[in-house]
Scaffold this motif. Sequence first.
Motif, PDB file in Angstrom:
ATOM      1  N   UNK A  91      -3.300  -4.454   1.538  1.00 21.90           N
ATOM      2  CA  UNK A  91      -2.145  -3.894   2.092  1.00 21.90           C
ATOM      3  C   UNK A  91      -2.062  -2.658   2.032  1.00 21.90           C
ATOM      4  N   UNK A  92      -1.722  -1.957   2.974  1.00 19.99           N
ATOM      5  CA  UNK A  92      -1.232  -0.419   3.095  1.00 19.99           C
ATOM      6  C   UNK A  92       0.267  -0.256   3.341  1.00 19.99           C
ATOM      7  N   UNK A  93       1.017  -0.661   2.187  1.00 17.92           N
ATOM      8  CA  UNK A  93       2.258  -0.737   2.243  1.00 17.92           C
ATOM      9  C   UNK A  93       3.203  -0.091   1.303  1.00 17.92           C
ATOM     10  N   UNK A 229       4.752   6.735   2.035  1.00 14.10           N
ATOM     11  CA  UNK A 229       4.790   5.168   1.311  1.00 14.10           C
ATOM     12  C   UNK A 229       5.782   5.026   0.432  1.00 14.10           C
ATOM     13  N   UNK A 230       6.121   6.031  -0.346  1.00 11.03           N
ATOM     14  CA  UNK A 230       6.927   5.867  -1.645  1.00 11.03           C
ATOM     15  C   UNK A 230       8.415   5.344  -0.961  1.00 11.03           C
ATOM     16  N   UNK A 231       8.576   5.544   0.364  1.00  7.82           N
ATOM     17  CA  UNK A 231       9.985   4.848   0.604  1.00  7.82           C
ATOM     18  C   UNK A 231       9.848   3.501   0.732  1.00  7.82           C
ATOM     19  N   UNK A 232       8.622   3.011   0.925  1.00 10.06           N
ATOM     20  CA  UNK A 232       8.219   1.414   1.190  1.00 10.06           C
ATOM     21  C   UNK A 232       8.270   0.903  -0.201  1.00 10.06           C
ATOM     22  N   UNK A 233       7.793   1.450  -1.236  1.00 12.36           N
ATOM     23  CA  UNK A 233       7.759   1.186  -2.723  1.00 12.36           C
ATOM     24  C   UNK A 233       9.173   0.899  -3.153  1.00 12.36           C
ATOM     25  N   UNK A 234      10.077   2.232  -2.764  1.00  9.63           N
ATOM     26  CA  UNK A 234      11.555   2.117  -2.944  1.00  9.63           C
ATOM     27  C   UNK A 234      12.456   0.742  -2.536  1.00  9.63           C
TER      28      UNK A 234
END
Length: 721
Positions: A91-93, A229-234
């Motif tokens: 995944x590229x999430x 993508x750091x916002x997705x990790x957040x």
Amino acid sequence: MTDLPTPDDALAFATDAGQRAVLFMDVMRQRSEQTTAHNAETVPHVLSFEADLVCDGRNLPRPVNYLLVRIKPPESAVIDPLKRPFMVVDPRAGHGPGIGGFKADSEIGVALKAGHPCYFVGFLPDPVPGQTIEDVAMAEATFLERVIALHPDAEGKPCVIGNCQAGWAVMILASLRPELFGPIIIAGSPLSYWAGVEGQYPMRYSGGLLGGSWLTALTGDMGAGVFDGAWLVTNFENQNPANTLWSKQYNLYSKIDTETERYLGFEKWWGGHVSLNAAEMQFIVDELFVGNKLAAGQITTSDGTVVDLRNIRSPIVVFCSKGDNITPPQQALDWILDLYDNVDEIRAHGQTIVYTIHESIGHLGIFVSSGVARKEHDEFASNIDLIDVLPPGLYEAVLTPRGTDAMAQGDWVMRCETRTLDDIRALGGNTVEEERMFEAAARVSEVNLAMYRTFAQPFVKALVTPEMAQGFMALHPLRMQYDLFGPNNPFMGWVGAAAEKARAARKPVSAENPFLALQEKMSDAMVDGLERWRKATERMSESTFRRIYGNEAMQKALGVDTISDQRPRRAAKSLLHRELTEQRIIALHAAIGTGGLREAGIRSLIYVGMPRGSVDERGFEAIRRLRRNDAAQSLAEFKAMVRQQFLMLVIDEEAAIGALPGLLPPDEAQRLAVLEMLRGVLAAAGPLDDESARRMERVTAIFAPPAASPRPRAVASTKTA
């Protein structure tokens, strides 16, 4: 009376706690240095396997930042060139690639152990400017074409594993290019984005509470066309504040002597943030997360082709968990309800869907857990040919301990039990009224996005330069927490030397120390408080969402149908497909009387086994051993024959069995040999129940009629039932 703590207890605990604090700071320092070095790599990944580059997506006509590599098997793995290859897509999430091969016991590991050639699809940290989700899909199609070309003698097309975000991407491609795929395994992958259970899984409310996808557009514009993508990790971390804010760090601190290696190994992946083009992220949010258009057949490609998941011809294996708060079972499975009214419709489209639900594993554990890899993924890899030849329908994969059964492949026995859509509904899901709420939220999102693009976006784009975007990215809170403990912080200069002294003088406190027990109680209280806060905010979020978007006046103002009892977004039926299905039924009726001993044996086997409502890997292993002696029939031909015989029994069971005598040869020895094969295969899966035993007696009378009975006349190949 409990003994009071002594000064020696206090001194021992203080010494231990101080040493642990220094060592903890040193691990934070190592984490920061590790992240800096990892992100500086040309192709950062966390694969534990060596690999060779097969295809670089940047060199394709529609370039993307994806790469196809071939995994080098370890010396202990014996690869069979005749076995279908596996292709694992990560995944590229928000995170970098490699989670599908993070450990030796992983999806890649179990595929190699089962003797399959294995490929991996990863990606670079930064997207190619202008690349789209459709470009990525076309690149993965090219990757599959390369894999197929490299294995011309393999029995079957590649098995493709899509983890999380990669799962829905693989499903989109499989609906557009079904001829490229063998079985598809989607692990922890959301396909029905509104689905859930009241009181649980609040992440699905986020889009509506934020006013839709305008914030996604703003974030992309603040990144000068790149979505960090750091916002997705957040978003992932916000789902479990107790773990994010306390438990993960406390677990390291309290077990500093044994936990460091595991912690740093995971953080290498967790801190490797990657980016997407703003247009890619906008597609994901508008079309999937908020729009829920995938299963409804409302997504089209640039040339106007409709993405219809009913076009997929390969078996689909869905692996989900009740402990997954990112992709709960409803979001992993309710797309089936969006597409079909009953199992007969699944069969009419020729689809085979197998699902399995873990009771407790979390979202990341589906891909990372060694226990899961050694059980579920191991069974899928070992029995992929069984899954590939299953007749069309809906099944649940049930795993039981192997025991001493020699016919089983691993430590578990996989049994695929037939299910109906009511079994999916029984897991819980949205009512029509709840679906209307999400439909209203989707329409509000469209309005707000249009307003943002009209009135604000031009100014934001004009103001934000690439240099400013880089500055915003560097100041993201997740990146700051790594930089805070890095070499650029002068306060951290003393930590390395102090940690060496702490290790040399290390004196772990006794497990009976009362202050250590107090420490654990304080930690439990912290976790309990954060959990209470999470549950309270989740209840408030759900209540707010329902009050806003459940308001009938608001729904009417947005044009939502508040009268119909139909779900607002559902795949349309095809009159053309219905006509083709009727023609297929006529053709199957016409073919009931054709074939020979092979067709008669498979038809009889399916007929006797149908009352069981399951297909067992032990019975399939018996068939596989027999099929090896028939080199003239490929796996694809065998699969087609099994499906045809099954469908004949579905449309007209009595006619199909009544035609058996005409398929049998005069040679009694041949008939008896096949009859013995039937008994062996059926016995491998356990004793027959009453109905199956009755059917077996009927089949026996057909294959080995009493000597006094005359030979039945052959049934003409043109006879129709």
